[in-house]
Structure formats: structure tokens, C-alpha cells
Design a protein around this motif. Structure first.
Motif, mmCIF file in Angstrom:
data_model
loop_
_atom_site.group_PDB
_atom_site.id
_atom_site.type_symbol
_atom_site.label_atom_id
_atom_site.label_comp_id
_atom_site.label_asym_id
_atom_site.label_seq_id
_atom_site.Cartn_x
_atom_site.Cartn_y
_atom_site.Cartn_z
ATOM 1 N N ALA A 328 0.836 -1.209 0.000
ATOM 2 C CA ALA A 328 0.000 0.000 0.000
ATOM 3 C C ALA A 328 0.869 1.256 0.000
ATOM 4 O O ALA A 328 0.578 2.232 -0.695
ATOM 5 C CB ALA A 328 -0.931 -0.007 1.202
ATOM 6 N N VAL A 329 1.954 1.223 0.778
ATOM 7 C CA VAL A 329 2.835 2.394 0.850
ATOM 8 C C VAL A 329 3.466 2.663 -0.522
ATOM 9 O O VAL A 329 3.464 3.801 -1.011
ATOM 10 C CB VAL A 329 3.934 2.188 1.921
ATOM 11 C CG1 VAL A 329 4.971 3.298 1.856
ATOM 12 C CG2 VAL A 329 3.317 2.106 3.317
ATOM 13 N N MET A 330 3.958 1.601 -1.170
ATOM 14 C CA MET A 330 4.579 1.791 -2.489
ATOM 15 C C MET A 330 3.557 2.229 -3.533
ATOM 16 O O MET A 330 3.861 3.036 -4.412
ATOM 17 C CB MET A 330 5.307 0.513 -2.933
ATOM 18 C CG MET A 330 6.643 0.298 -2.229
ATOM 19 S SD MET A 330 7.736 1.751 -2.288
ATOM 20 C CE MET A 330 8.265 1.709 -4.000
ATOM 21 N N ASP A 331 2.344 1.704 -3.444
ATOM 22 C CA ASP A 331 1.268 2.128 -4.352
ATOM 23 C C ASP A 331 1.061 3.643 -4.253
ATOM 24 O O ASP A 331 0.995 4.341 -5.264
ATOM 25 C CB ASP A 331 -0.018 1.373 -3.980
ATOM 26 C CG ASP A 331 -1.251 1.913 -4.687
ATOM 27 O OD1 ASP A 331 -1.434 1.593 -5.873
ATOM 28 O OD2 ASP A 331 -2.031 2.666 -4.058
ATOM 29 N N ARG A 332 0.989 4.155 -3.009
ATOM 30 C CA ARG A 332 0.759 5.596 -2.831
ATOM 31 C C ARG A 332 1.970 6.399 -3.306
ATOM 32 O O ARG A 332 1.820 7.435 -3.942
ATOM 33 C CB ARG A 332 0.467 5.934 -1.365
ATOM 34 C CG ARG A 332 -0.675 5.163 -0.720
ATOM 35 C CD ARG A 332 -1.978 5.201 -1.482
ATOM 36 N NE ARG A 332 -3.059 4.625 -0.689
ATOM 37 C CZ ARG A 332 -3.398 3.320 -0.698
ATOM 38 N NH1 ARG A 332 -2.764 2.459 -1.474
ATOM 39 N NH2 ARG A 332 -4.386 2.891 0.063
ATOM 40 N N LEU A 333 3.182 5.916 -2.998
ATOM 41 C CA LEU A 333 4.382 6.655 -3.403
ATOM 42 C C LEU A 333 4.503 6.695 -4.930
ATOM 43 O O LEU A 333 4.840 7.720 -5.513
ATOM 44 C CB LEU A 333 5.644 6.023 -2.795
ATOM 45 C CG LEU A 333 5.922 6.361 -1.330
ATOM 46 C CD1 LEU A 333 7.148 5.582 -0.835
ATOM 47 C CD2 LEU A 333 6.157 7.862 -1.127
ATOM 48 N N GLN A 334 4.217 5.557 -5.581
ATOM 49 C CA GLN A 334 4.336 5.523 -7.042
ATOM 50 C C GLN A 334 3.312 6.435 -7.703
ATOM 51 O O GLN A 334 3.628 7.165 -8.641
ATOM 52 C CB GLN A 334 4.190 4.083 -7.548
ATOM 53 C CG GLN A 334 5.517 3.346 -7.441
ATOM 54 C CD GLN A 334 5.374 1.831 -7.404
ATOM 55 O OE1 GLN A 334 4.265 1.300 -7.279
ATOM 56 N NE2 GLN A 334 6.495 1.142 -7.517
ATOM 57 N N LYS A 335 2.095 6.425 -7.199
ATOM 58 C CA LYS A 335 1.068 7.293 -7.779
ATOM 59 C C LYS A 335 1.406 8.762 -7.508
ATOM 60 O O LYS A 335 1.234 9.618 -8.363
ATOM 61 C CB LYS A 335 -0.305 6.940 -7.215
ATOM 62 C CG LYS A 335 -0.830 5.633 -7.795
ATOM 63 C CD LYS A 335 -2.334 5.583 -7.739
ATOM 64 C CE LYS A 335 -2.931 4.592 -8.714
ATOM 65 N NZ LYS A 335 -2.336 3.273 -8.719
ATOM 66 N N ALA A 336 1.872 9.028 -6.297
ATOM 67 C CA ALA A 336 2.233 10.401 -5.938
ATOM 68 C C ALA A 336 3.370 10.906 -6.826
ATOM 69 O O ALA A 336 3.361 12.035 -7.301
ATOM 70 C CB ALA A 336 2.633 10.484 -4.469
ATOM 71 N N ALA A 337 4.350 10.042 -7.077
ATOM 72 C CA ALA A 337 5.488 10.441 -7.915
ATOM 73 C C ALA A 337 5.016 10.747 -9.335
ATOM 74 O O ALA A 337 5.472 11.709 -9.969
ATOM 75 C CB ALA A 337 6.538 9.329 -7.932
ATOM 76 N N ALA A 338 4.057 9.953 -9.820
ATOM 77 C CA ALA A 338 3.582 10.139 -11.200
ATOM 78 C C ALA A 338 2.826 11.452 -11.371
ATOM 79 O O ALA A 338 2.799 12.017 -12.455
ATOM 80 C CB ALA A 338 2.673 8.962 -11.594
ATOM 81 N N GLY A 339 2.220 11.959 -10.308
ATOM 82 C CA GLY A 339 1.382 13.147 -10.470
ATOM 83 C C GLY A 339 1.949 14.390 -9.825
ATOM 84 O O GLY A 339 1.332 15.436 -9.864
ATOM 85 N N SER A 340 3.142 14.287 -9.218
ATOM 86 C CA SER A 340 3.653 15.420 -8.449
ATOM 87 C C SER A 340 4.128 16.527 -9.364
ATOM 88 O O SER A 340 4.328 16.344 -10.549
ATOM 89 C CB SER A 340 4.807 14.930 -7.567
ATOM 90 O OG SER A 340 5.841 14.411 -8.368
ATOM 91 N N GLY A 341 4.288 17.699 -8.752
ATOM 92 C CA GLY A 341 4.850 18.815 -9.490
ATOM 93 C C GLY A 341 3.813 19.618 -10.250
ATOM 94 O O GLY A 341 4.130 20.562 -10.949
ATOM 95 N N SER A 342 2.538 19.243 -10.118
ATOM 96 C CA SER A 342 1.474 20.032 -10.732
ATOM 97 C C SER A 342 0.445 20.311 -9.653
ATOM 98 O O SER A 342 0.600 19.924 -8.497
ATOM 99 C CB SER A 342 0.835 19.270 -11.883
ATOM 100 O OG SER A 342 0.142 18.162 -11.369
ATOM 101 N N ALA A 343 -0.651 20.919 -10.038
ATOM 102 C CA ALA A 343 -1.681 21.225 -9.049
ATOM 103 C C ALA A 343 -2.431 19.979 -8.596
ATOM 104 O O ALA A 343 -3.263 20.028 -7.719
ATOM 105 C CB ALA A 343 -2.654 22.242 -9.601
ATOM 106 N N GLY A 344 -2.127 18.849 -9.191
ATOM 107 C CA GLY A 344 -2.823 17.606 -8.800
ATOM 108 C C GLY A 344 -3.374 16.905 -10.012
ATOM 109 O O GLY A 344 -3.484 17.482 -11.094
#
Ligand code: AMP
Ligand code: MG
Length: 345
Positions: A328-344
């Protein structure tokens, strides 16, 4: 709109529950604590109230909501459990409810289409937190509640995080303390495959694949064919505004000249390869204890939020092992990394 905060009394939840139910009965939305993350709650049987959830969160209408029950016997109000799955569902509920396991099952007509984004199924759970569970019980209707953040952003695990996400947009936040699990519930679709019950893992969470395997085969649905999907679970969820970088190995990180970096470390230990790799502007440790992944779950979103506000140019996250809650932690980190740096996302 002014957002009021009702601080829950941990010895007597009644006042907080009453305050929440008053808002729900008026057809308004209210942020409530759960054991996973804070939820933005509305009466699931009131379409206009549910529409406010989508509006406040800026959530696209194709992303269905989870409904929360006040008691187990209310399951039949929202779900029509097929006979061949009744035994498995009963066992899962008796083992994991109240708790962070969401079941996707065929829905009843009582559940408005706006809740399920027009799907014939409903996602349902019963929270361990007295405020969410108590509010659903007192309201007498199930409560629809997605995470209390703007769509795509980091899920809130404290009342103050909800305030920074939705302050001014909602009338009330019930402060029930920090969330005990800190990660969104596990979602499984309960179905049949090859004549046998199967649990399709739609979102890893605090109830792990290892926990569920004792009850039925757990499988990852293929995105094609007639297997269930979890709409809205796109890359770029849980994203900080600051770019989040995730590497296979520490050597892959090459800092850019003139940029400042924060480290989201697992244990804060040199031997994991990241701590000594760079002069980090800020370091936060997910598990200051022993690297226990349950501790990571509790702290992950809180620390991501903190680092997002620290003003660095990018955040580097150390990966964690994928066993049990690590998935679950890696799932959230991977998704967060893919969408970071923008408004969401
Ligand atoms: P949230 O409430 O923000 O934690 O997200 C709820 C998630 O549950 C959605 O984004 C979907 O991925 C999933 N979900 C809700 N209802 C269904 C359903 N009927 N079938 C499959 N997935 C669902
Ligand atoms: Mg969410």
C-alpha cells in the motif's frame, strides 16, 4: 463560508456525533475522522448532498464514492450479495469490520447512481472510528465519504490537514485526532472466477493481501475484459505540488546543480544508501523506530504534506519493501510520484 471545528471528546463521542449528524440531516457535507484518512461525508441517500461532495472536492463524476455503514446489518440496504458469495462476505465482515476493508458488491436500488458513478456495484465498509460509525448509525442512512481533500491531492490524516485542503468550503470538521492507520482502506471486488469466489484487489491498504489470502484467492484484475476496475485510481493521485522522485536504487539519484532536495527516508539510516548520498535540505523519517511499515503508514501523508510545504525543489522518497502493508505504501508513493509537481491529478 466559515469552517467550524468540533473537537471530539475521546471519552464520550456523543457530542461530536450529534454535531455531525445535524449537518448531515441538513443535507450538508462534513469532514469526519476515520481510522484510515479523514472523509468528506454526506447522507448517501440524499443525491443533492452527495453532489456537494463532488463539487467541494472538484472530483470528477466518474470517480465513485465509498459508503460507510453504522452497523453490519445495514449491508443489505446498499448491497445485494449474490448467494454464491454470501458465505465469503460473511466471513470477511466478521473478521475485518469494523475496519479498513472496503468490499465492492452489486448495489441495491436504494443507492443513488451519483454515489456509484452509474456503476451497478457499490463500495462499502464500516469504519472503526467511533465518529464515522456512530454518525452513520445515528443518521440511520449510510454515509458516502471519499477522502477530505481536493481531488488528486494528498489525503488528510488530521483535522488541520483537512482545514488546509477544504477550509472555507465546508461548514464543519470533526477533529477526532490523527488517523490510526493513515492510509486509505483496502478495496476488493468480491466476485466469481472459474466457478470459485475471488477477491479482486482494486486498492492495496491496511488489510493486506496476506490477510485476505486466508479467505479466498486474491488476484489483480486485468484492465481488459470483464474484470472489475476501480475508476478514479489514476496515476497522479496523492500528489504533492513539489516533484516527488522515486528511484530503484540510490545511485540513480543525480542532483541537479543549484536545486534543493528533501529526503523522505525510511529509517534515517546511512546503510540504506540515501542519507549520505546528498546534503539534503530537509530529512524526514517515515519510521524512526525500527523501520516498521505500520509506522510508515501512519506518517506517510503527514510527512509528504510537511515536505511539500518546506519549499524544496524536489522530494526524494526511499522505497520500502512490498510485503504486507509495504504494498500500500509503495502504491501511494508511485502514484504520488507520477502526479507530483502540478496542481494535482
Ligand atoms: P476515496 O473515497 O477517495 O478513497 O476513493 C474511493 C475509490 O473507491 C474510488 O476512487 C474507486 O477507485 C473505488 N470505488 C468506489 N466505488 C467503486 C465501485 N463500485 N467499483 C470499483 N471501485 C470503486
Ligand atoms: Mg481519495
Amino acid at each position: 463560508m466559515e469552517t467550524l471545528v468540533e473537537i471530539a471528546d475521546f471519552e464520550d463521542w456523543r457530542t461530536a456525533v450529534d454535531a455531525a449528524v445535524k449537518v448531515l440531516r441538513a443535507g450538508e457535507v462534513v469532514a469526519l475522522p476515520t481510522e484510515t484518512v479523514y472523509g468528506l461525508a454526506a447522507d448517501a441517500f440524499n443525491e443533492e448532498a452527495v453532489a456537494k461532495i463532488f463539487e467541494v472536492k472538484e472530483r470528477p463524476s466518474f470517480d465513485p464514492l465509498i459508503v460507510h455503514l453504522g452497523q453490519k446489518r445495514d449491508l443489505k440496504k446498499v448491497a445485494a450479495v449474490p448467494e454464491e458469495l454470501a458465505d465469503l462476505v460473511k466471513k470477511l465482515i466478521s473478521e475485518f469490520w469494523p475496519g479498513p476493508l472496503t468490499l465492492v458488491l452489486p448495489k441495491t436500488d436504494a443507492v443513488p447512481d451519483i454515489v456509484t458513478s452509474g456503476l451497478p456495484t457499490v463500495a462499502v465498509r464500516m469504519s472503526k472510528h467511533e465518529v464515522m460509525r456512530g454518525a452513520a448509525k445515528e443518521l440511520g442512512n449510510p454515509i458516502a465519504a471519499p477522502s477530505a481533500n481536493i481531488f488528486g491531492r494528498i489525503s488528510p490524516t488530521s483535522a488541520s490537514a483537512v482545514m488546509s485542503e477544504l477550509g472555507g468550503r465546508i461548514p464543519l470538521i470533526v477533529d477526532g485526532g490523527a488517523c490510526a492507520d493513515g492510509l486509505e482502506s483496502t478495496i476488493v471486488a468480491v466476485g466469481m472466477d472459474g466457478g470459485k469466489p475471488v477477491l479482486w484487489m482494486l486498492r492495496p491498504g491496511p488489510v493486506t493481501r496476506e490477510d485476505l489470502r486466508k479467505f479466498a484467492r486474491v488476484a489483480k484484475p486485468k484492465s481488459s475484459g470483464d474484470q472489475p476496475e476501480a475508476p478514479g485510481r489514476m496515476e497522479g493521485h496523492y500528489a504533492p505540488r513539489t516533484p516527488l522522485l522515486l528511484f530503484d536504487k540510490p545511485e540513480d539519484f543525480v542532483p541537479e546543480e543549484g536545486k534543493s532536495y528533501a529526503l523522505l527516508s525510511l529509517r534515517g539510516e546511512e546503510k540504506d544508501g540515501y542519507v549520505g548520498k546528498h546534503e539534503w535540505a530537509v530529512t524526514e523519517v517515515m519510521s524512526p523506530g525500527s523501520g516498521k511499515v505500520s509506522e510508515v503508514g501512519v506518517r506517510l501523508f503527514h510527512l509528504l504534506r510537511k515536505l511539500d510545504e518546506s519549499g524544496v525543489d524536489a522530494i526524494v522518497a526511499e522505497p520500502v519493501g512490498k510485503a504486507r502493508l509495504g504494498a500500500a505504501v509503495m502504491d501511494r508513493l508511485q502514484k504520488a510520484a507520477a502526479g507530483s509537481g502540478s496542481a494535482g491529478g
